[in-house]
Design an enzyme around this catalytic site. Structure first.
Site, mmCIF file in Angstrom:
data_model
loop_
_atom_site.group_PDB
_atom_site.id
_atom_site.type_symbol
_atom_site.label_atom_id
_atom_site.label_comp_id
_atom_site.label_asym_id
_atom_site.label_seq_id
_atom_site.Cartn_x
_atom_site.Cartn_y
_atom_site.Cartn_z
ATOM 1 N N ARG A 200 -14.539 50.162 -58.778
ATOM 2 C CA ARG A 200 -14.979 50.329 -60.601
ATOM 3 C C ARG A 200 -14.589 52.075 -60.400
ATOM 4 O O ARG A 200 -13.947 52.811 -61.503
ATOM 5 C CB ARG A 200 -16.484 50.724 -61.179
ATOM 6 C CG ARG A 200 -17.011 51.545 -61.690
ATOM 7 C CD ARG A 200 -18.582 51.504 -61.908
ATOM 8 N NE ARG A 200 -18.893 52.114 -62.896
ATOM 9 C CZ ARG A 200 -19.750 52.812 -62.723
ATOM 10 N NH1 ARG A 200 -20.361 53.482 -61.413
ATOM 11 N NH2 ARG A 200 -20.320 54.093 -63.872
ATOM 12 N N HIS B 161 -11.787 54.015 -63.205
ATOM 13 C CA HIS B 161 -12.162 54.268 -63.768
ATOM 14 C C HIS B 161 -11.325 55.864 -63.905
ATOM 15 O O HIS B 161 -10.884 56.482 -64.694
ATOM 16 C CB HIS B 161 -14.230 55.129 -64.086
ATOM 17 C CG HIS B 161 -15.061 54.389 -64.239
ATOM 18 N ND1 HIS B 161 -15.739 54.683 -64.981
ATOM 19 C CD2 HIS B 161 -14.524 52.476 -64.047
ATOM 20 C CE1 HIS B 161 -16.077 53.552 -65.727
ATOM 21 N NE2 HIS B 161 -15.878 52.763 -65.352
ATOM 22 N N HIS C 215 -14.911 42.373 -63.360
ATOM 23 C CA HIS C 215 -16.611 42.041 -63.647
ATOM 24 C C HIS C 215 -16.850 41.028 -62.305
ATOM 25 O O HIS C 215 -18.249 40.471 -62.821
ATOM 26 C CB HIS C 215 -16.906 42.043 -65.079
ATOM 27 C CG HIS C 215 -17.039 42.862 -65.522
ATOM 28 N ND1 HIS C 215 -16.728 43.341 -66.927
ATOM 29 C CD2 HIS C 215 -16.899 44.308 -65.199
ATOM 30 C CE1 HIS C 215 -16.615 44.261 -67.087
ATOM 31 N NE2 HIS C 215 -17.068 45.124 -66.259
ATOM 32 N N THR C 216 -15.949 39.927 -62.408
ATOM 33 C CA THR C 216 -16.577 39.082 -60.938
ATOM 34 C C THR C 216 -17.644 40.020 -60.384
ATOM 35 O O THR C 216 -18.016 39.324 -58.635
ATOM 36 C CB THR C 216 -15.798 38.513 -60.660
ATOM 37 O OG1 THR C 216 -16.147 36.654 -59.496
ATOM 38 C CG2 THR C 216 -14.515 38.823 -59.577
ATOM 39 N N TRP D 274 -22.462 39.696 -63.306
ATOM 40 C CA TRP D 274 -21.643 38.807 -64.134
ATOM 41 C C TRP D 274 -21.782 37.634 -63.691
ATOM 42 O O TRP D 274 -21.871 36.983 -64.290
ATOM 43 C CB TRP D 274 -20.744 39.623 -64.160
ATOM 44 C CG TRP D 274 -20.522 40.777 -65.193
ATOM 45 C CD1 TRP D 274 -20.464 40.450 -66.854
ATOM 46 C CD2 TRP D 274 -20.666 41.712 -64.767
ATOM 47 N NE1 TRP D 274 -19.960 42.021 -67.000
ATOM 48 C CE2 TRP D 274 -20.779 42.650 -65.926
ATOM 49 C CE3 TRP D 274 -20.815 42.841 -64.027
ATOM 50 C CZ2 TRP D 274 -21.180 43.937 -66.493
ATOM 51 C CZ3 TRP D 274 -20.700 43.835 -64.046
ATOM 52 C CH2 TRP D 274 -20.700 44.715 -65.202
ATOM 53 N N THR D 275 -21.755 37.710 -61.917
ATOM 54 C CA THR D 275 -22.156 36.587 -61.371
ATOM 55 C C THR D 275 -22.737 36.457 -60.436
ATOM 56 O O THR D 275 -23.366 37.640 -59.718
ATOM 57 C CB THR D 275 -20.278 35.922 -60.612
ATOM 58 O OG1 THR D 275 -20.369 37.837 -59.674
ATOM 59 C CG2 THR D 275 -19.377 36.397 -62.154
ATOM 60 N N ASP E 101 -13.006 36.188 -57.783
ATOM 61 C CA ASP E 101 -12.708 34.796 -57.868
ATOM 62 C C ASP E 101 -12.640 34.726 -59.193
ATOM 63 O O ASP E 101 -13.495 36.203 -60.029
ATOM 64 C CB ASP E 101 -13.727 33.315 -57.328
ATOM 65 C CG ASP E 101 -15.152 33.777 -57.647
ATOM 66 O OD1 ASP E 101 -15.519 34.189 -58.157
ATOM 67 O OD2 ASP E 101 -15.993 33.187 -56.599
ATOM 68 N N ASP F 182 -17.719 41.285 -72.844
ATOM 69 C CA ASP F 182 -17.522 39.537 -72.470
ATOM 70 C C ASP F 182 -17.135 38.629 -73.323
ATOM 71 O O ASP F 182 -16.421 38.059 -73.126
ATOM 72 C CB ASP F 182 -18.459 39.601 -71.164
ATOM 73 C CG ASP F 182 -18.554 41.044 -70.244
ATOM 74 O OD1 ASP F 182 -18.074 41.454 -69.512
ATOM 75 O OD2 ASP F 182 -20.136 41.578 -70.010
#
Length: 345
Positions: free
Chosen positions: A82, A86, A227-228, A261-262, A269, A294
């Site tokens: 991140r 950014h 975002h995984t 998110w996962t 992955d 998303d």
């Protein structure tokens, strides 16, 4: 920068022009200094390699290994990724401002709302900057992001190094150039990115942000797959509905909680796309985060062909992601030497 009508006036534009002129003067001066002392490279072909560049290449290799060790020890891959995004994602192709210049090291940029919590990433990487003082902040931050992906099981990013640091916080771009997760969305492009957009659609917002940087629909979707890794926190963004889930309540790491998110949010992955596909088909996991930006990846006509491709094939996702990540990491950067320096694996 402040989100006031006066911020868009001639005075603000003049400040931007002055900052760009200072950057160009700084770059020309550094280029002349770096050019003095260069010698013919052993391989010939007209390329030159200075003693400083050879030493820097060796340090880059060692520093990358240290970044990987940091990820393993601190479980900080999402944070470092991140941070790198950014740092680079503020680029504006229309005027050349923002991007991977190391300006995110300044308090002025870290104070932007979208950078909440990233002061801890800066603190984690500062010991490596002290250990390798010849490596620029801009290089270190982008290296850390690439190491985070690879150490989490993702693809090797075809990185190059030699970025020149922005000299002062006058190079800090205006706030709100980065993506919002939910409406209302900021304008995120043009002279006043901090203004609220009249267009509430998430697809339009994503395109304003990424087209401003010169990126395509395919690259928008591929990069969204990052975002995984990671979580979002209710106390920072206000977006997650839950303060923690069964996937995040025990960490690992010093910070627990948040919504991911996962399920395996420290593993890189294609599960981000698989989870979104399941949600689209009525098999949503209520403990996983799905923001409007998303969900739109599987409903927008141009986005969904890539999202479906990546949900089906992790190899295809990895291939496209690696290229998009490398491109993002170079936006706005000035390289010395101009062709950059690659780590030889």
């Amino acid at each position: 920068w402040r989100a006031t009508p006066h911020s868009c006036g001639a005075a603000a534009q003049a400040r931007q022009r002055e900052a760009r002129q200072r950057e160009r003067r700084f770059t020309r001066t550094r280029s002349k200094k770096m050019g003095n002392g260069a010698s013919r490279s052993p391989g010939g072909g007209g390329e030159t390699t200075s003693v400083e560049e050879t030493a820097l290449a060796a340090n880059l290799e060692k520093c990358f290994a240290d970044c990987e060790e940091l990820v393993r020890e601190k479980h900080c891959a999402p944070l470092l990724l991140r941070f790198a995004w950014h740092a680079a994602g503020t680029f504006d192709a229309s005027d050349g401002t923002g991007g991977a210049t190391g300006s995110i090291r300044f308090d002025k940029e870290l104070a932007h709302v979208s950078n909440g919590g990233l002061d801890s990433a800066r603190a984690l990487l500062e010991p490596l900057k002290k250990k390798y003082p010849t490596i620029s902040y801009a290089d270190l931050y982008q290296m850390a992001g690439a190491a985070a992906v690879e150490q989490s099981g993702g693809p090797r990013i075809p990185m190059k190094y030699g970025r020149v640091d922005a000299p002062t916080d006058e190079s800090v771009p205006p706030p709100h150039r980065l993506p919002d997760g939910d409406a209302p969305f900021h304008q995120s492009d043009g002279k006043c990115p901090f203004d609220w957009s009249q267009n509430a659609s998430p697809e339009a917002h994503l395109r304003r942000v990424f087209y401003r940087m010169g990126l395509s629909d395919q690259e928008i979707v591929a990069l969204s797959g990052g975002h995984t890794l990671g979580r979002a926190f209710k106390h920072r963004s206000g977006i997650p509905k839950l303060p923690q889930t069964s996937y995040t309540e025990k960490g690992p790491g010093e910070t627990k909680g948040g919504m991911s998110w996962t399920r395996e949010w420290l593993k890189f992955d294609n599960s981000y796309f698989r989870e979104l596909k399941d949600a689209k088909e009525g098999r949503a996991d209520p403990e996983l985060l799905r923001m409007p930006t998303d969900l739109i990846l599987f409903t927008d006509k141009k986005f969904k062909k890539f999202a479906k491709k990546y949900a089906k094939s992790q190899a295809a996702f990895f291939e496209d992601y690696a290229v998009a990540h490398a491109k993002l990491s170079e936006l706005g950067a000035t390289f010395e030497p101009p062709q950059g320096i690659e780590i030889k694996w």
